[in-house]
Design an enzyme around this catalytic site. Sequence first.
Site, PDB file in Angstrom:
ATOM      1  N   SER A  22       0.796  -1.234   0.000  1.00 33.84           N
ATOM      2  CA  SER A  22       0.000   0.000   0.000  1.00 33.84           C
ATOM      3  C   SER A  22       0.823   1.276   0.000  1.00 33.84           C
ATOM      4  O   SER A  22       0.250   2.362  -0.108  1.00 33.84           O
ATOM      5  CB  SER A  22      -0.950   0.002   1.210  1.00 33.84           C
ATOM      6  OG  SER A  22      -2.028  -0.878   1.000  1.00 33.84           O
ATOM      7  N   LYS A  78       0.234   3.735  -2.804  1.00 32.43           N
ATOM      8  CA  LYS A  78      -0.800   4.778  -2.763  1.00 32.43           C
ATOM      9  C   LYS A  78      -0.180   6.175  -2.715  1.00 32.43           C
ATOM     10  O   LYS A  78      -0.842   7.157  -3.055  1.00 32.43           O
ATOM     11  CB  LYS A  78      -1.714   4.560  -1.564  1.00 32.43           C
ATOM     12  CG  LYS A  78      -2.595   3.322  -1.653  1.00 32.43           C
ATOM     13  CD  LYS A  78      -3.506   3.198  -0.437  1.00 32.43           C
ATOM     14  CE  LYS A  78      -4.467   2.024  -0.560  1.00 32.43           C
ATOM     15  NZ  LYS A  78      -3.799   0.719  -0.539  1.00 32.43           N
ATOM     16  N   SER A  92      -5.839   3.612   4.231  1.00 29.28           N
ATOM     17  CA  SER A  92      -5.333   2.659   3.224  1.00 29.28           C
ATOM     18  C   SER A  92      -6.507   2.042   2.454  1.00 29.28           C
ATOM     19  O   SER A  92      -6.627   0.830   2.333  1.00 29.28           O
ATOM     20  CB  SER A  92      -4.478   1.571   3.876  1.00 29.28           C
ATOM     21  OG  SER A  92      -3.663   0.933   2.919  1.00 29.28           O
TER      22      SER A  92
END
Length: 823
Positions: free
Chosen positions: A480, A483, A657
């Site tokens: 993640s 991102k 997230s």
Amino acid sequence: MDGSAGALPEQTEDSATTPPGPPAAEPGPPVEGDDAPPDDASTDDASTDDAPPDDALPGPVTADATATAGDVAAGPSPDDPAPVGPAAEVPPADLPTAGADPAAEQARRRAVEQAAADLAEVKRWAAERAAADRAAAEATELAAAAQAAADEAELERARAEQAAADLAAVREWAAQRAAADQAEQAAAQRAADDERAAHQAAQAERAAAEEAAQAEQAAAVQAAADQAAADQAAAEQAEADRAAEQAEAEAEADRLDAERRAADRTEAERAATAAAMAAERAAAQQEATDRAAAARQAAADEQAARDRAAGERADVERAQAVWAEQRQAAADKAARRPTPGPRAGTRGPAPAHRGATAAAAEPVRRRRGLVVLLAAVLALALVAGGVVLALRLTGGESTVAEDAEQVPDAVLPELTDPAPVLAELSADAPAPTPAALSAVLAPLLAAPALGAGLSAQVVDVATGQVLFDRDAADPSTPASTAKLLTGLAALTTLGPTATLATTVVEGAAPGQVVLVGGGDPTLSTTSPSTDYPGAATVADLAAQVQQALGGTPVTSVVVDNSLFTGPLTASGWGAEDAPSTYAAPVTATAVDGARVRPGQDQRSGAPGTDAGRALAAALGAPGAALSLGTAPAGARTLGSVESAPVARLVDQALTASDNLLSEALGRQVALARGLPATFDGAADAITAAVAEAGLDTTGLALSDGSGLSVEDRVPARLLVDVLRGVADGSLDGADGLLSGLPVAGYTGTLTERAVAAGQAAPGSVRAKTGTLLGVNDLAGTVVTAEGRLLAFAVLADGTVGSLTAGEGSLDLVADALAGCGCR
């Protein structure tokens, strides 16, 4: 030739080219006889059977005999070889004359016949040799031609075999490709058929129980609304009661334990600073629509502060009264005390008992009075500071100076404005040295839980100096932390203030409405949103539609998901990833982040259908027919709502997230760049945006926008470049990226990940987490103990053991960065 009539000449190295002629006899004297043989003499008249043996000849054949025999035989032949040697130069002998000796004539004739026979044999041999040579040459030519033909045939056969193999390979590839396409089309068709069947079944079920469902749902909605209102009222009342009880308890504690409050003054000031920080941050993020409520709350706080100040003033008055009584008692006691006389004394000492009692009681009373006075002054100062802060927040005027009670001989502490919570860091703060930092991090990065294949980098934000580097250029699984790249692309491509629209238009049939998805998964079925503060609501959208319809009942709802195309899940996602508690199929229309119910983690497998069902319920037509389709061209707009700004969406995607929100933002970047709104299009668009920001994308390979794909690869160096560029302001328009980073021990995915006995100051670590099976990553910023801002990234894509072990090891690294001077 050895003189025998049938013998062939011996072959030599030259015999293959020039067949030898018969041996020439040496010239001798002319033989008398006839000048010439009869005209009809020829080799045909001569019979070798009548010839005597070679040893019966009178002597060697002379040149005359040879020449005469040749002339008589047939003359020269074009095929015969030219005569060689002296024989060719011997002039013909004189022909015998008439009346020659018959025996000699007979001998001569025999010699001529022998010579003719020899010449015929030589010619025969030469002819056979020439024929043999021609046959050999022809055989050689035939063999060469046959070999050439065989070679050409072999080459043609090899070419034919290769062509057949190539054709078979092409046909096999075409068959495989066709099979794959058919399988993909069949899977898509099956999915569509399944969804269509499910929809038809649900529609049939709703049609069968329409009246009962409407009544039940209306009752349930009303009951839920009543219960929610009751729960909210009860919660507000309970909160107010707790606040009142807490305020009363604090006031009572302040009155009864003034000495403890004085000792806790530092703690109170720290709490006031924290409250000011929270108030400033809340005020900075508060929207214009909420300012009135904030002002009312601030006024209430001011009134409460004034009430508390009144109570404190009463305490001060009581303290003043006690202090005055003590001063009066001291003055009275001083007045009653006799005037001191000479040192030798004219009067005797006071009674021992009375003097001891007064001497012991006076210091106690003075200490108590002083403690009460100091406590009252401190309470007054704190209340005044709170009133000043409340007035600053509301823009009012301070009246503390006018209403404050004057305390005689009191020395108030000097009050100053609190330091800014997010003040600019000092450029003079010392930076860690690479050697010292490496000595601290090396043993922590060698933790067994982090496994092999770890990469990391630490950079000083102010100077750009690389303080620590371990394989930071090697692409690793970002999870993640990817991102960060999606957020950067959204902020720089779309802009922080852009919004995403969800629209409802008229359908093709009367009573039909079409919900046109604009790629906003935060559209909320609750008001306000449970999961996305500031999100648009289905209720608001439905109210606009009802007003535009003017009372026309809604009979069917069509959901238009055509804005997004391609597969619903990305390459590198597992079969269990969508739907799950953390991901869902990516569609252009969704509500509540595709959650099955607001506030819960489980996501739906049919987000578009859920959104259509929610709109139908909000329109008062829960039994309306529901289907997937596209809006008619040029259809009239019935209602439209806008999402929160992109800056807030990026903030929410990073803090929580949120995979679905990140994928939606990635597709919006793709659309803005003229690329397909697919996983591949989003990946290409994000990569292009990062490159346009001036960052080195070497080693970057994305399959999605959330980092959920195990095929994603990002170097730790690139993540640090992004964080440093945002922190030092060199990446224009990307400031909002830092505000979304979770704060260790406080917010988002780092709420529960604070090191209990760590060295880091509260709020000094802000980082994006990344977690997959066998992958634990952390990338963010940290303020060292000496006030230096660092950007860091640690990517461990080979972790072993439990999830908490890998996360804990990374937390120790971040804590060590924040806690050490490393110089």
